[in-house]
Write a protein that holds these residues in place. Structure first.
Motif, PDB file in Angstrom:
ATOM      1  N   TYR A  80       1.065  -3.636   5.253  1.00  0.00           N
ATOM      2  CA  TYR A  80       1.497  -4.063   3.934  1.00  0.00           C
ATOM      3  C   TYR A  80       2.215  -3.242   3.110  1.00  0.00           C
ATOM      4  O   TYR A  80       2.973  -3.621   2.376  1.00  0.00           O
ATOM      5  CB  TYR A  80       0.272  -4.521   3.207  1.00  0.00           C
ATOM      6  N   TRP A  81       1.546  -2.019   2.938  1.00  0.00           N
ATOM      7  CA  TRP A  81       2.327  -0.710   2.300  1.00  0.00           C
ATOM      8  C   TRP A  81       3.710  -0.571   2.639  1.00  0.00           C
ATOM      9  O   TRP A  81       4.730  -0.569   1.716  1.00  0.00           O
ATOM     10  CB  TRP A  81       1.515   0.226   2.280  1.00  0.00           C
ATOM     11  N   ILE A  82       4.003  -0.459   3.775  1.00  0.00           N
ATOM     12  CA  ILE A  82       5.344  -0.273   4.355  1.00  0.00           C
ATOM     13  C   ILE A  82       6.378  -1.298   4.054  1.00  0.00           C
ATOM     14  O   ILE A  82       7.483  -0.979   3.519  1.00  0.00           O
ATOM     15  CB  ILE A  82       5.148  -0.256   5.912  1.00  0.00           C
ATOM     16  N   ASN A  83       5.952  -2.525   4.066  1.00  0.00           N
ATOM     17  CA  ASN A  83       6.753  -3.640   3.821  1.00  0.00           C
ATOM     18  C   ASN A  83       6.862  -3.778   2.287  1.00  0.00           C
ATOM     19  O   ASN A  83       8.152  -4.174   1.958  1.00  0.00           O
ATOM     20  CB  ASN A  83       6.213  -5.011   4.168  1.00  0.00           C
ATOM     21  N   LYS A  84       6.159  -3.633   1.508  1.00  0.00           N
ATOM     22  CA  LYS A  84       5.990  -3.610   0.072  1.00  0.00           C
ATOM     23  C   LYS A  84       7.104  -2.525  -0.409  1.00  0.00           C
ATOM     24  O   LYS A  84       7.592  -2.810  -1.480  1.00  0.00           O
ATOM     25  CB  LYS A  84       4.558  -3.413  -0.445  1.00  0.00           C
ATOM     26  N   ASN A  85       7.011  -1.661   0.320  1.00  0.00           N
ATOM     27  CA  ASN A  85       7.849  -0.336  -0.226  1.00  0.00           C
ATOM     28  C   ASN A  85       9.290  -0.353   0.539  1.00  0.00           C
ATOM     29  O   ASN A  85       9.872   0.563   0.263  1.00  0.00           O
ATOM     30  CB  ASN A  85       7.071   0.953  -0.160  1.00  0.00           C
ATOM     31  N   SER A  86       9.550  -1.278   1.177  1.00  0.00           N
ATOM     32  CA  SER A  86      10.728  -1.744   2.082  1.00  0.00           C
ATOM     33  C   SER A  86      11.002  -0.403   2.731  1.00  0.00           C
ATOM     34  O   SER A  86      12.254   0.146   2.716  1.00  0.00           O
ATOM     35  CB  SER A  86      11.813  -2.024   1.056  1.00  0.00           C
ATOM     36  N   LEU A  87      10.125   0.428   3.569  1.00  0.00           N
ATOM     37  CA  LEU A  87      10.279   1.596   4.151  1.00  0.00           C
ATOM     38  C   LEU A  87      10.998   1.331   5.390  1.00  0.00           C
ATOM     39  O   LEU A  87      11.595   2.397   6.273  1.00  0.00           O
ATOM     40  CB  LEU A  87       8.989   2.390   4.331  1.00  0.00           C
ATOM     41  N   THR A  88      11.196   0.157   6.059  1.00  0.00           N
ATOM     42  CA  THR A  88      11.893  -0.082   7.224  1.00  0.00           C
ATOM     43  C   THR A  88      12.884  -1.408   7.004  1.00  0.00           C
ATOM     44  O   THR A  88      12.754  -2.038   6.139  1.00  0.00           O
ATOM     45  CB  THR A  88      10.889  -0.564   8.395  1.00  0.00           C
ATOM     46  N   LYS A  89      13.782  -1.107   7.798  1.00  0.00           N
ATOM     47  CA  LYS A  89      14.958  -2.171   7.529  1.00  0.00           C
ATOM     48  C   LYS A  89      14.676  -3.708   8.250  1.00  0.00           C
ATOM     49  O   LYS A  89      14.860  -4.680   7.569  1.00  0.00           O
ATOM     50  CB  LYS A  89      16.252  -1.956   8.526  1.00  0.00           C
ATOM     51  N   GLU A  90      13.785  -3.630   9.196  1.00  0.00           N
ATOM     52  CA  GLU A  90      13.093  -4.912   9.561  1.00  0.00           C
ATOM     53  C   GLU A  90      11.647  -5.064   9.111  1.00  0.00           C
ATOM     54  O   GLU A  90      11.184  -3.927   8.709  1.00  0.00           O
ATOM     55  CB  GLU A  90      13.100  -4.986  10.900  1.00  0.00           C
ATOM     56  N   LYS A  91      11.294  -6.377   9.112  1.00  0.00           N
ATOM     57  CA  LYS A  91       9.626  -6.413   8.667  1.00  0.00           C
ATOM     58  C   LYS A  91       8.656  -5.605   9.664  1.00  0.00           C
ATOM     59  O   LYS A  91       9.116  -5.572  10.978  1.00  0.00           O
ATOM     60  CB  LYS A  91       9.299  -7.983   8.902  1.00  0.00           C
ATOM     61  N   PHE A  92       8.031  -4.917   8.988  1.00  0.00           N
ATOM     62  CA  PHE A  92       6.942  -3.914   9.713  1.00  0.00           C
ATOM     63  C   PHE A  92       5.944  -4.880  10.473  1.00  0.00           C
ATOM     64  O   PHE A  92       5.104  -5.205   9.417  1.00  0.00           O
ATOM     65  CB  PHE A  92       6.611  -2.711   9.004  1.00  0.00           C
ATOM     66  N   GLU A  93       5.332  -4.348  11.374  1.00  0.00           N
ATOM     67  CA  GLU A  93       3.928  -4.845  11.868  1.00  0.00           C
ATOM     68  C   GLU A  93       3.434  -4.098  13.111  1.00  0.00           C
ATOM     69  O   GLU A  93       4.101  -3.254  13.759  1.00  0.00           O
ATOM     70  CB  GLU A  93       4.279  -6.477  12.660  1.00  0.00           C
ATOM     71  N   TRP A  94       2.030  -3.853  12.933  1.00  0.00           N
ATOM     72  CA  TRP A  94       1.570  -3.088  14.126  1.00  0.00           C
ATOM     73  C   TRP A  94       1.011  -4.153  14.978  1.00  0.00           C
ATOM     74  O   TRP A  94       0.715  -5.364  14.560  1.00  0.00           O
ATOM     75  CB  TRP A  94       0.290  -2.529  13.417  1.00  0.00           C
ATOM     76  N   GLN A  95       0.882  -3.953  16.326  1.00  0.00           N
ATOM     77  CA  GLN A  95       0.572  -4.776  17.349  1.00  0.00           C
ATOM     78  C   GLN A  95      -0.827  -5.038  17.004  1.00  0.00           C
ATOM     79  O   GLN A  95      -1.568  -4.358  16.562  1.00  0.00           O
ATOM     80  CB  GLN A  95       0.710  -3.666  18.580  1.00  0.00           C
ATOM     81  N   ASP A  96      -1.468  -6.179  17.368  1.00  0.00           N
ATOM     82  CA  ASP A  96      -2.737  -6.597  17.056  1.00  0.00           C
ATOM     83  C   ASP A  96      -3.793  -5.658  17.862  1.00  0.00           C
ATOM     84  O   ASP A  96      -5.017  -5.302  17.109  1.00  0.00           O
ATOM     85  CB  ASP A  96      -3.117  -7.922  17.521  1.00  0.00           C
ATOM     86  N   GLU A  97      -3.432  -5.279  19.098  1.00  0.00           N
ATOM     87  CA  GLU A  97      -4.334  -4.497  19.870  1.00  0.00           C
ATOM     88  C   GLU A  97      -4.409  -3.024  19.652  1.00  0.00           C
ATOM     89  O   GLU A  97      -3.443  -2.531  19.026  1.00  0.00           O
ATOM     90  CB  GLU A  97      -3.941  -4.815  21.437  1.00  0.00           C
ATOM     91  N   TYR A  98      -5.346  -2.372  20.089  1.00  0.00           N
ATOM     92  CA  TYR A  98      -5.476  -0.932  19.876  1.00  0.00           C
ATOM     93  C   TYR A  98      -6.353  -0.419  20.873  1.00  0.00           C
ATOM     94  O   TYR A  98      -7.060  -1.144  21.672  1.00  0.00           O
ATOM     95  CB  TYR A  98      -6.058  -0.314  18.460  1.00  0.00           C
ATOM     96  N   PHE A  99      -6.161   0.996  21.199  1.00  0.00           N
ATOM     97  CA  PHE A  99      -7.146   1.761  22.076  1.00  0.00           C
ATOM     98  C   PHE A  99      -7.911   2.639  21.212  1.00  0.00           C
ATOM     99  O   PHE A  99      -7.580   3.111  20.149  1.00  0.00           O
ATOM    100  CB  PHE A  99      -6.320   2.495  22.987  1.00  0.00           C
ATOM    101  N   ALA A 100      -9.194   2.570  21.611  1.00  0.00           N
ATOM    102  CA  ALA A 100     -10.144   3.281  21.127  1.00  0.00           C
ATOM    103  C   ALA A 100     -10.916   3.847  22.174  1.00  0.00           C
ATOM    104  O   ALA A 100     -11.680   3.426  22.879  1.00  0.00           O
ATOM    105  CB  ALA A 100     -11.073   2.636  19.882  1.00  0.00           C
ATOM    106  N   VAL A 101     -11.384   5.381  21.890  1.00  0.00           N
ATOM    107  CA  VAL A 101     -12.178   5.975  22.916  1.00  0.00           C
ATOM    108  C   VAL A 101     -12.993   6.910  22.151  1.00  0.00           C
ATOM    109  O   VAL A 101     -12.679   7.676  21.173  1.00  0.00           O
ATOM    110  CB  VAL A 101     -11.458   6.618  24.257  1.00  0.00           C
ATOM    111  N   SER A 102     -14.200   7.052  22.506  1.00  0.00           N
ATOM    112  CA  SER A 102     -14.935   8.329  21.760  1.00  0.00           C
ATOM    113  C   SER A 102     -14.638   9.627  22.430  1.00  0.00           C
ATOM    114  O   SER A 102     -14.256   9.696  23.658  1.00  0.00           O
ATOM    115  CB  SER A 102     -16.643   8.217  22.087  1.00  0.00           C
TER     116      SER A 102
END
Length: 144
Positions: A80-102
């Motif tokens: 949201y912050w990246i898009n609100k501040n127009s920091l990228t030329k295209e709409k910015f989105e993160w992938q839904d998935e993530y990797f997490a390991v202890s």
């Protein structure tokens, strides 16, 4: 007062792994914002860094936190912050998935060092190559 120390190494990519975080300056700005915003929300980010198409984050979970909620807050607010501040030329989105390991406390410094050296690391190997090696080494597939 409860005391817990649970370290999680989280990795997530930009949507479709598009390298939208294409300058060091932009990446540093985004990582700093993520860390600052996380602090305001009571999320402790021990170390953060990444490359043009992904982010690595070493988080210490709080007593009332879970990985899903922490990732939702970090990824949702930062895109949201990246898009609100127009920091990228295209709409910015993160992938839904993530990797997490202890992460064991005995190797925290190694994980910090690995995260710290993302710029150098990815001059030699792409995120996709690293992903493919991980799949081959551990014999399972991360959901996309």
């Amino acid at each position: 007062m409860s005391f817990i120390k649970i370290y999680i190494h989280c990795v997530w990519s930009t949507k479709n792994r598009i390298p939208l975080l294409n300058t060091i300056e932009l990446r540093q700005k985004v990582w700093q914002h993520i860390k600052s915003n996380a602090t305001q929300k009571g999320i402790y980010i021990d170390f953060i860094n990444g490359y043009s198409d992904h982010c690595h984050c070493l988080i210490s979970l709080g007593v009332d936190q879970n990985i899903q909620k922490v990732m939702q807050l970090i990824k949702g607010e930062s895109s949201y912050w990246i898009n609100k501040n127009s920091l990228t030329k295209e709409k910015f989105e993160w992938q839904d998935e993530y990797f997490a390991v202890s992460v064991s406390e005995s190797i925290i410094d190694r994980v910090r060092n690995y995260i710290k050296n993302q710029e150098e690391h990815h001059k030699k190997k792409s995120f996709q190559e690293e992903y493919d090696e991980f799949i081959t080494k551990y014999g399972f597939k991360l959901t996309r």
